[in-house]
Design a protein around this motif. Sequence first.
Motif, PDB file in Angstrom:
ATOM      1  N   MET A  72       0.843  -1.198   0.000  1.00 48.11           N
ATOM      2  CA  MET A  72       0.000   0.000   0.000  1.00 48.11           C
ATOM      3  C   MET A  72       0.878   1.248   0.000  1.00 48.11           C
ATOM      4  O   MET A  72       1.740   1.403   0.864  1.00 48.11           O
ATOM      5  CB  MET A  72      -0.910  -0.008   1.228  1.00 48.11           C
ATOM      6  N   ILE A  73       0.663   2.127  -0.970  1.00 50.24           N
ATOM      7  CA  ILE A  73       1.450   3.350  -1.111  1.00 50.24           C
ATOM      8  C   ILE A  73       0.885   4.424  -0.181  1.00 50.24           C
ATOM      9  O   ILE A  73      -0.270   4.819  -0.304  1.00 50.24           O
ATOM     10  CB  ILE A  73       1.437   3.864  -2.564  1.00 50.24           C
ATOM     11  N   GLY A  74       1.718   4.887   0.758  1.00 55.77           N
ATOM     12  CA  GLY A  74       1.296   5.960   1.657  1.00 55.77           C
ATOM     13  C   GLY A  74       1.496   7.314   1.014  1.00 55.77           C
ATOM     14  O   GLY A  74       2.588   7.655   0.557  1.00 55.77           O
ATOM     15  N   ILE A  75       0.431   8.128   0.951  1.00 67.28           N
ATOM     16  CA  ILE A  75       0.445   9.398   0.223  1.00 67.28           C
ATOM     17  C   ILE A  75       0.202  10.563   1.180  1.00 67.28           C
ATOM     18  O   ILE A  75      -0.681  10.502   2.046  1.00 67.28           O
ATOM     19  CB  ILE A  75      -0.643   9.407  -0.871  1.00 67.28           C
ATOM     20  N   GLY A  76       0.983  11.623   1.003  1.00 70.05           N
ATOM     21  CA  GLY A  76       0.801  12.842   1.780  1.00 70.05           C
ATOM     22  C   GLY A  76       0.707  14.046   0.870  1.00 70.05           C
ATOM     23  O   GLY A  76       1.365  14.100  -0.175  1.00 70.05           O
ATOM     24  N   VAL A  77      -0.111  15.016   1.256  1.00 77.09           N
ATOM     25  CA  VAL A  77      -0.320  16.218   0.447  1.00 77.09           C
ATOM     26  C   VAL A  77       0.221  17.435   1.188  1.00 77.09           C
ATOM     27  O   VAL A  77      -0.091  17.641   2.371  1.00 77.09           O
ATOM     28  CB  VAL A  77      -1.820  16.426   0.134  1.00 77.09           C
ATOM     29  N   ILE A  78       1.033  18.232   0.488  1.00 75.21           N
ATOM     30  CA  ILE A  78       1.496  19.514   1.025  1.00 75.21           C
ATOM     31  C   ILE A  78       0.664  20.613   0.379  1.00 75.21           C
ATOM     32  O   ILE A  78       0.712  20.810  -0.831  1.00 75.21           O
ATOM     33  CB  ILE A  78       2.987  19.761   0.715  1.00 75.21           C
ATOM     34  N   GLY A  79      -0.134  21.314   1.190  1.00 73.75           N
ATOM     35  CA  GLY A  79      -0.972  22.392   0.680  1.00 73.75           C
ATOM     36  C   GLY A  79      -2.434  21.991   0.638  1.00 73.75           C
ATOM     37  O   GLY A  79      -2.821  21.138  -0.171  1.00 73.75           O
ATOM     38  N   TYR A  80      -3.237  22.581   1.506  1.00 72.92           N
ATOM     39  CA  TYR A  80      -4.672  22.264   1.537  1.00 72.92           C
ATOM     40  C   TYR A  80      -5.478  23.536   1.248  1.00 72.92           C
ATOM     41  O   TYR A  80      -6.415  23.874   1.931  1.00 72.92           O
ATOM     42  CB  TYR A  80      -5.052  21.676   2.897  1.00 72.92           C
ATOM     43  N   TYR A 108      -6.604  25.844  -2.413  1.00 72.53           N
ATOM     44  CA  TYR A 108      -7.625  25.769  -3.459  1.00 72.53           C
ATOM     45  C   TYR A 108      -7.784  24.366  -4.038  1.00 72.53           C
ATOM     46  O   TYR A 108      -8.882  23.820  -4.115  1.00 72.53           O
ATOM     47  CB  TYR A 108      -7.276  26.770  -4.575  1.00 72.53           C
ATOM     48  N   TRP A 109      -6.671  23.753  -4.452  1.00 76.94           N
ATOM     49  CA  TRP A 109      -6.724  22.469  -5.144  1.00 76.94           C
ATOM     50  C   TRP A 109      -6.473  21.292  -4.220  1.00 76.94           C
ATOM     51  O   TRP A 109      -6.869  20.167  -4.511  1.00 76.94           O
ATOM     52  CB  TRP A 109      -5.711  22.479  -6.291  1.00 76.94           C
ATOM     53  N   GLY A 110      -5.824  21.534  -3.106  1.00 74.63           N
ATOM     54  CA  GLY A 110      -5.480  20.471  -2.171  1.00 74.63           C
ATOM     55  C   GLY A 110      -6.642  19.593  -1.740  1.00 74.63           C
ATOM     56  O   GLY A 110      -6.520  18.358  -1.733  1.00 74.63           O
ATOM     57  N   PRO A 111      -7.798  20.174  -1.358  1.00 79.29           N
ATOM     58  CA  PRO A 111      -8.938  19.339  -0.944  1.00 79.29           C
ATOM     59  C   PRO A 111      -9.370  18.341  -2.013  1.00 79.29           C
ATOM     60  O   PRO A 111      -9.747  17.205  -1.690  1.00 79.29           O
ATOM     61  CB  PRO A 111     -10.040  20.369  -0.655  1.00 79.29           C
ATOM     62  N   ASN A 112      -9.320  18.743  -3.292  1.00 80.18           N
ATOM     63  CA  ASN A 112      -9.683  17.821  -4.379  1.00 80.18           C
ATOM     64  C   ASN A 112      -8.682  16.680  -4.493  1.00 80.18           C
ATOM     65  O   ASN A 112      -9.052  15.523  -4.740  1.00 80.18           O
ATOM     66  CB  ASN A 112      -9.748  18.581  -5.706  1.00 80.18           C
ATOM     67  N   LEU A 113      -7.412  17.005  -4.305  1.00 82.41           N
ATOM     68  CA  LEU A 113      -6.383  15.974  -4.372  1.00 82.41           C
ATOM     69  C   LEU A 113      -6.511  14.991  -3.209  1.00 82.41           C
ATOM     70  O   LEU A 113      -6.425  13.769  -3.401  1.00 82.41           O
ATOM     71  CB  LEU A 113      -4.999  16.627  -4.357  1.00 82.41           C
ATOM     72  N   VAL A 114      -6.724  15.507  -2.019  1.00 81.73           N
ATOM     73  CA  VAL A 114      -6.884  14.623  -0.851  1.00 81.73           C
ATOM     74  C   VAL A 114      -8.087  13.716  -1.036  1.00 81.73           C
ATOM     75  O   VAL A 114      -8.024  12.501  -0.787  1.00 81.73           O
ATOM     76  CB  VAL A 114      -7.022  15.457   0.442  1.00 81.73           C
ATOM     77  N   ARG A 115      -9.199  14.279  -1.500  1.00 79.91           N
ATOM     78  CA  ARG A 115     -10.428  13.492  -1.697  1.00 79.91           C
ATOM     79  C   ARG A 115     -10.196  12.359  -2.687  1.00 79.91           C
ATOM     80  O   ARG A 115     -10.636  11.217  -2.455  1.00 79.91           O
ATOM     81  CB  ARG A 115     -11.552  14.404  -2.196  1.00 79.91           C
ATOM     82  N   ASN A 116      -9.502  12.632  -3.784  1.00 77.31           N
ATOM     83  CA  ASN A 116      -9.286  11.607  -4.794  1.00 77.31           C
ATOM     84  C   ASN A 116      -8.236  10.590  -4.383  1.00 77.31           C
ATOM     85  O   ASN A 116      -8.400   9.386  -4.618  1.00 77.31           O
ATOM     86  CB  ASN A 116      -8.910  12.258  -6.126  1.00 77.31           C
ATOM     87  N   PHE A 117      -7.154  11.041  -3.774  1.00 73.98           N
ATOM     88  CA  PHE A 117      -6.133  10.093  -3.335  1.00 73.98           C
ATOM     89  C   PHE A 117      -6.650   9.209  -2.200  1.00 73.98           C
ATOM     90  O   PHE A 117      -6.142   8.102  -2.003  1.00 73.98           O
ATOM     91  CB  PHE A 117      -4.867  10.830  -2.903  1.00 73.98           C
ATOM     92  N   ALA A 118      -7.656   9.671  -1.473  1.00 68.42           N
ATOM     93  CA  ALA A 118      -8.244   8.859  -0.406  1.00 68.42           C
ATOM     94  C   ALA A 118      -9.053   7.692  -0.963  1.00 68.42           C
ATOM     95  O   ALA A 118      -9.410   6.774  -0.222  1.00 68.42           O
ATOM     96  CB  ALA A 118      -9.135   9.722   0.491  1.00 68.42           C
ATOM     97  N   GLN A 119      -9.317   7.716  -2.289  1.00 71.12           N
ATOM     98  CA  GLN A 119     -10.159   6.680  -2.892  1.00 71.12           C
ATOM     99  C   GLN A 119      -9.405   5.779  -3.876  1.00 71.12           C
ATOM    100  O   GLN A 119     -10.017   4.900  -4.487  1.00 71.12           O
ATOM    101  CB  GLN A 119     -11.333   7.352  -3.616  1.00 71.12           C
ATOM    102  N   VAL A 120      -8.097   5.981  -4.032  1.00 68.51           N
ATOM    103  CA  VAL A 120      -7.363   5.186  -5.017  1.00 68.51           C
ATOM    104  C   VAL A 120      -7.166   3.751  -4.534  1.00 68.51           C
ATOM    105  O   VAL A 120      -7.131   3.482  -3.332  1.00 68.51           O
ATOM    106  CB  VAL A 120      -5.986   5.809  -5.332  1.00 68.51           C
ATOM    107  N   THR A 121      -7.039   2.858  -5.494  1.00 66.34           N
ATOM    108  CA  THR A 121      -6.733   1.458  -5.193  1.00 66.34           C
ATOM    109  C   THR A 121      -5.213   1.285  -5.124  1.00 66.34           C
ATOM    110  O   THR A 121      -4.490   1.734  -6.008  1.00 66.34           O
ATOM    111  CB  THR A 121      -7.295   0.542  -6.288  1.00 66.34           C
ATOM    112  N   GLY A 122      -4.751   0.646  -4.075  1.00 62.04           N
ATOM    113  CA  GLY A 122      -3.319   0.406  -3.931  1.00 62.04           C
ATOM    114  C   GLY A 122      -2.584   1.517  -3.211  1.00 62.04           C
ATOM    115  O   GLY A 122      -1.360   1.463  -3.062  1.00 62.04           O
TER     116      GLY A 122
END
Length: 344
Positions: A1-9, A11-25
Amino acid sequence: MIGIGVIGYGYWGPNLVRNFAQVTGGQMVAVCDQNASRLDTVNKLYPALNTYDDVKAFLKDPALDAVVVATPVTTHYPLAKMALEAGKHVFVEKPFTSTSEEGRELVALGDERNLTVMVDHTFIYTSAVRKIHELNSSGQLGQLYYYDSVRVNLGLFQSDVSVMWDLAVHDLSIMDYLLDRDPLTVAATGVAHVAGQPENMAYITCMFPDNLIAHFHVNWLAPVKVRQTLVCGSEKMVVFDDVDMSEKVKVYDKGVTFDDDESMEYQRRVGYRSGDMWAPRLDNIEALAVETQHFVDCIRTGETPLSDGRAGLRVVNILEAAHRSMESSGLPIPIEPMREVTAS
């Protein structure tokens, strides 16, 4: 399982977090932001995530394998470099970097450490753009004559980047993907209607071999929102209207034919063809969901991302040339063939 972290929450950060929270693998493990109220929002929406206000502490999170940089463009290079040096794969918001020199360094660093470097060119993951790519790569459009793009609206004025670096980066990334070739020259003109601020409207022209021309109009000061691209080929023409919710892509069987006999009068040598129009069916899938899954899949398999660091570098290289042209009152600037350079 790939652990993902986002720097910057922001304008665009919330969309990235939402989508990366749903990826497979892969799974979201952490968010970093200097704004305490944003971190409070993250804690409420995603209580299982670790939150940080310091990048160095964030990069030391033992569950972190990949870093997503969603911050102002001037910070892309130092943050991505820190992540790569810490052994993390990186996904960088567009534009890739502020300069091509910075982009080259990040690409080289990723290669050296065998890490995935990907740029957030979201539009090339849309069903519409992928369909146009399919039509062109299969030869259905014939020889391409021109690529014409308009991306205008009222606002949002930026204080740190010009309209080219904010809006044109979208269309340049689409062009880079669809045409799969480098321009010979880039020319640009633009103007800032707010004193002391970057240009708020610009026109960019890219010249290619075989008389192929690409033109872009970007503007923050327009009364209407227009997101339209025309791709003209010798066999068919395509209109991509991103504002049209029902038929984003329309393919026209229209064009002209030329008689090669130069002895004939000009008017007799040109014929016009007007056939049917059809709108292909497009998958209703969020482009960012496709893109974030692609990033995780590339990390797991070692595949080169569709919008890798080299693609990001090519777009930055065009933007730099356009900026130099604008400073020279629209003088065409020869551009380095990045595909030859980056493939070496």
